[in-house]
Scaffold this motif. Sequence first.
Motif, PDB file in Angstrom:
ATOM      1  N   GLY A  23      49.912  30.838  19.676  1.00  0.00           N
ATOM      2  CA  GLY A  23      49.364  29.676  18.996  1.00  0.00           C
ATOM      3  C   GLY A  23      49.619  28.398  19.767  1.00  0.00           C
ATOM      4  N   GLU A  24      48.558  27.619  19.959  1.00  0.00           N
ATOM      5  CA  GLU A  24      48.715  26.351  20.678  1.00  0.00           C
ATOM      6  C   GLU A  24      49.743  25.451  20.009  1.00  0.00           C
ATOM      7  OE1 GLU A  24      44.951  24.461  21.876  1.00  0.00           O
ATOM      8  OE2 GLU A  24      43.972  26.275  21.130  1.00  0.00           O
ATOM      9  N   GLU A  25      49.820  25.527  18.680  1.00  0.00           N
ATOM     10  CA  GLU A  25      50.744  24.667  17.951  1.00  0.00           C
ATOM     11  C   GLU A  25      52.198  25.034  18.205  1.00  0.00           C
ATOM     12  OE1 GLU A  25      49.902  28.225  15.369  1.00  0.00           O
ATOM     13  OE2 GLU A  25      48.772  26.915  16.728  1.00  0.00           O
ATOM     14  N   ASN A  26      52.459  26.233  18.728  1.00  0.00           N
ATOM     15  CA  ASN A  26      53.832  26.672  18.997  1.00  0.00           C
ATOM     16  C   ASN A  26      54.242  26.496  20.453  1.00  0.00           C
ATOM     17  OD1 ASN A  26      54.503  27.489  16.345  1.00  0.00           O
ATOM     18  ND2 ASN A  26      53.307  29.368  16.611  1.00  0.00           N
ATOM     19  N   PHE A  27      53.373  25.890  21.251  1.00  0.00           N
ATOM     20  CA  PHE A  27      53.728  25.556  22.631  1.00  0.00           C
ATOM     21  C   PHE A  27      54.690  24.377  22.622  1.00  0.00           C
ATOM     22  CE2 PHE A  27      52.606  22.854  26.387  1.00  0.00           C
ATOM     23  CZ  PHE A  27      53.255  23.627  27.337  1.00  0.00           C
ATOM     24  N   LYS A  28      55.827  24.527  23.268  1.00  0.00           N
ATOM     25  CA  LYS A  28      56.853  23.490  23.271  1.00  0.00           C
ATOM     26  C   LYS A  28      56.882  22.713  24.589  1.00  0.00           C
ATOM     27  CE  LYS A  28      58.075  24.635  19.212  1.00  0.00           C
ATOM     28  NZ  LYS A  28      56.938  24.394  18.382  1.00  0.00           N
ATOM     29  N   ASN A  29      56.937  23.431  25.705  1.00  0.00           N
ATOM     30  CA  ASN A  29      57.062  22.754  26.998  1.00  0.00           C
ATOM     31  C   ASN A  29      56.508  23.614  28.125  1.00  0.00           C
ATOM     32  OD1 ASN A  29      59.973  21.629  25.672  1.00  0.00           O
ATOM     33  ND2 ASN A  29      58.767  20.142  26.806  1.00  0.00           N
ATOM     34  N   GLU A  30      56.039  22.940  29.155  1.00  0.00           N
ATOM     35  CA  GLU A  30      55.914  23.561  30.461  1.00  0.00           C
ATOM     36  C   GLU A  30      57.058  22.994  31.293  1.00  0.00           C
ATOM     37  OE1 GLU A  30      53.053  23.998  34.415  1.00  0.00           O
ATOM     38  OE2 GLU A  30      52.353  22.851  32.694  1.00  0.00           O
ATOM     39  N   ILE A  31      58.029  23.837  31.591  1.00  0.00           N
ATOM     40  CA  ILE A  31      59.182  23.414  32.373  1.00  0.00           C
ATOM     41  C   ILE A  31      58.842  23.601  33.848  1.00  0.00           C
ATOM     42  CG2 ILE A  31      61.609  23.905  32.902  1.00  0.00           C
ATOM     43  CD1 ILE A  31      61.733  25.066  29.966  1.00  0.00           C
ATOM     44  N   ILE A  32      59.060  22.564  34.618  1.00  0.00           N
ATOM     45  CA  ILE A  32      58.830  22.632  36.057  1.00  0.00           C
ATOM     46  C   ILE A  32      60.181  22.777  36.749  1.00  0.00           C
ATOM     47  CG2 ILE A  32      57.852  21.507  38.082  1.00  0.00           C
ATOM     48  CD1 ILE A  32      55.794  22.316  35.972  1.00  0.00           C
ATOM     49  N   TRP A  33      60.367  23.910  37.406  1.00  0.00           N
ATOM     50  CA  TRP A  33      61.627  24.164  38.111  1.00  0.00           C
ATOM     51  C   TRP A  33      61.404  23.988  39.603  1.00  0.00           C
ATOM     52  CZ3 TRP A  33      63.461  29.454  40.097  1.00  0.00           C
ATOM     53  CH2 TRP A  33      64.712  29.329  40.714  1.00  0.00           C
ATOM     54  N   LYS A  34      62.095  23.005  40.173  1.00  0.00           N
ATOM     55  CA  LYS A  34      62.055  22.796  41.617  1.00  0.00           C
ATOM     56  C   LYS A  34      63.061  23.758  42.239  1.00  0.00           C
ATOM     57  CE  LYS A  34      62.461  19.347  45.281  1.00  0.00           C
ATOM     58  NZ  LYS A  34      62.850  17.971  45.644  1.00  0.00           N
ATOM     59  N   ARG A  35      62.540  24.853  42.805  1.00  0.00           N
ATOM     60  CA  ARG A  35      63.401  25.936  43.263  1.00  0.00           C
ATOM     61  C   ARG A  35      63.839  25.806  44.714  1.00  0.00           C
ATOM     62  NH1 ARG A  35      59.625  29.135  45.883  1.00  0.00           N
ATOM     63  NH2 ARG A  35      57.486  28.892  45.159  1.00  0.00           N
ATOM     64  N   LYS A  36      63.185  24.937  45.503  1.00  0.00           N
ATOM     65  CA  LYS A  36      63.626  24.732  46.880  1.00  0.00           C
ATOM     66  C   LYS A  36      63.195  23.357  47.352  1.00  0.00           C
ATOM     67  CE  LYS A  36      59.654  27.280  48.775  1.00  0.00           C
ATOM     68  NZ  LYS A  36      59.236  28.371  49.664  1.00  0.00           N
ATOM     69  N   LEU A  74      61.613  18.574  33.665  1.00  0.00           N
ATOM     70  CA  LEU A  74      61.635  18.674  35.126  1.00  0.00           C
ATOM     71  C   LEU A  74      63.049  19.024  35.554  1.00  0.00           C
ATOM     72  CD1 LEU A  74      60.324  18.370  37.896  1.00  0.00           C
ATOM     73  CD2 LEU A  74      60.857  15.918  37.806  1.00  0.00           C
ATOM     74  N   TRP A  75      63.226  20.249  36.061  1.00  0.00           N
ATOM     75  CA  TRP A  75      64.560  20.739  36.427  1.00  0.00           C
ATOM     76  C   TRP A  75      64.699  20.736  37.946  1.00  0.00           C
ATOM     77  CZ3 TRP A  75      65.298  25.601  32.757  1.00  0.00           C
ATOM     78  CH2 TRP A  75      65.241  25.156  31.433  1.00  0.00           C
ATOM     79  N   THR A  76      65.452  19.781  38.428  1.00  0.00           N
ATOM     80  CA  THR A  76      65.666  19.662  39.876  1.00  0.00           C
ATOM     81  C   THR A  76      67.113  19.941  40.271  1.00  0.00           C
ATOM     82  OG1 THR A  76      66.126  17.278  39.687  1.00  0.00           O
ATOM     83  CG2 THR A  76      63.829  17.939  40.048  1.00  0.00           C
TER      84      THR A  76
END
Length: 677
Positions: free
Chosen positions: A183-196, A321-323
Amino acid sequence: MPIKYIPFIPEPVEGQAVLGNFNRILKYKGADDVSMVLQRGMPLYEMEKQETVGDNTDGNMVIRGECVSACAYLKEQGIQVDLVYIDPPFASGADYAKQVYIRRNPTVAEAIAQAEQELDIDELKTFEEKMYGDVWDKEKYLNWMYENLMAIKSVMSETASIYVHLDYHIGHYVKILLDEVFGEENFKNEIIWKRKQGNLGQTNQYGIVTDSIFYYSMCDEYCFHTPLTKDGQAEYLKRFKYDDGDGRKYRLSPLVSPSFSPSLVYEYKGYKPPKNGWSVSYETMERYEKEGRLKFPAKKEQRIERKQFLDEWEGSPIQNLWTDIFVINPVAEERLDYATQKPEALLERIIKASSNPGMLVADFFGGSGVTAAVAAKLGRRFVHCDIGLNSIQTTRDRLKADGAAFDVLEIKDGVQLFRNPVQTMDKIKALIPGLKNEDSLGSFWEGAISDSKLGMVPVYVPNLMDSSSKLLDEVTVNRIIHQAIPELDGSVKKVIVYYIDITSEDEIRKFIRDDDSTTVEIELRDMKAVLDDVVIGDYAEFYAEEIHEDLFGGWRVTVDKFLSDRVMGKIQEYNWKGQLNAGKKGFKPIEISDEGLELIEFLSLDCTAATGEWHSDSEIKIDKLGYVVRNGTKTKTFWDGSITSDAKPLRLKIRNICGDETVWEIEYRKDQLLQVL
């Protein structure tokens, strides 16, 4: 053959547009097929317990098998999951390989004499073995992913959350699938992980340094603890500039409600409320005052502010944004030489944020076992599932070393016959008599067999690197009849269809008979009959003895000789390719001693039972430098070719460096020497 089929969702899907939103947004070939699969249900197979590690009162599980089949088992058992993290294949087109290291030969005195010297990693003899291929066409991947997501949803609790880890190859398509399933209503986040940090030598595009993690909940009421950090907060810390003379630094924050609420509009100590009211109730305001957390201005027309003390500040909320989490250092303690291994810090953040101690955390594409390992360390229960034997062995050893308790289970769906699908597919033409390449056939067919009466007979073989193709069902047969056969030359009179597993042979044959759209004969053959004859176990010569020494009394099993045809075949292939490509530079081939002990990675003794479920009463693992990991504890002792136990051993298990395991029953003569099998 499955025992039965388990519905994906509690209610029947009859009349439900299971791909409603997704089909409206994105049309793709094969979308109708997945609807048929969902209506059929999840295949439930027999589950066999291979081993129990520890007392396992929490019911932790390490499952070898596919996601959908594992979910069918969990649902049948009434087990609900509170948090899911999955790191599925990215549809990247990449092949993933395991680096296989030759161990030291413990019978060579020179190697033992070097016990105080650290062998440089570059000196180790090694070769690569392909484990699986992340090779998909987009349509098939989306069908497969949709089925997996529906299966996972069916075992999630009402308040559960899911994190789906992907990259740029397919993430934007799967995001639409996730909207459809959860469900679109249950979307919380798109987490962006900077892995390198970046790609060196990038010349024609921007460096790709991030992954995406899509975070959904099942409903509005779900577990979430905002993660905090103190890293990189130098500017924020400057705000703690006030001091009432007691040495406690604090900052001031307004007590203004962002939106109007009548219950928050009240006068306090003569101070008028803001237009929308205070941000806390009257009772909370009184508590703040008693605790010394309010700053009253000299003028009544000004507003009360709240004191936030530096010594109570736990950090600022982490954003999407996880850096600050980095890929695993090559020399890190947690590194396991697993191609897709993720750092423990990444899973620690997710598990702490979206679960409580005692909750059940699941990873259905478990890989190196990081989710299960971190969950265990944080006091959560866990389910690790993966189709790959390398994943199961890596996770099993990792959890054992951490002191975790769990069951090792295997879904008996036929896939376990193919320890290494990549190698099996490479040799498939040699295993099927008469099968040869045929340029006129499309990619659907593996090749053809020449028949003196029928002419060319095309042969379909399920792709063992794509676990979704293992089950021959009406969907696959429908595709064969209406898509693959019509593309063949009109002279073709017969095709052969191999399968690993089948929904029901009688039902499939009836389905073929009832469809009168083709006159081509379809012969069904069981793939297991082809491969049963080529599965060859390893060979070992060893003896057992009771020992009485000053520091130890018990039993010792000593291995004199070990042979593995499959591993030696890999080494010979490596040497042949190396010599072929070496040219003038020279090439040092891998040489194995007559004893062959360099091919052993792991040994375990069962002192409890001579048959059935394995009990690892004593075990050692030989790391790539030749040091012994004894019952999960690392040592600086080189392996001497033996394994000891307190009790009398009944069975010996040996795992070779490519991951194949063979079990021998120990038979004793009167003089306690082993009867070599």
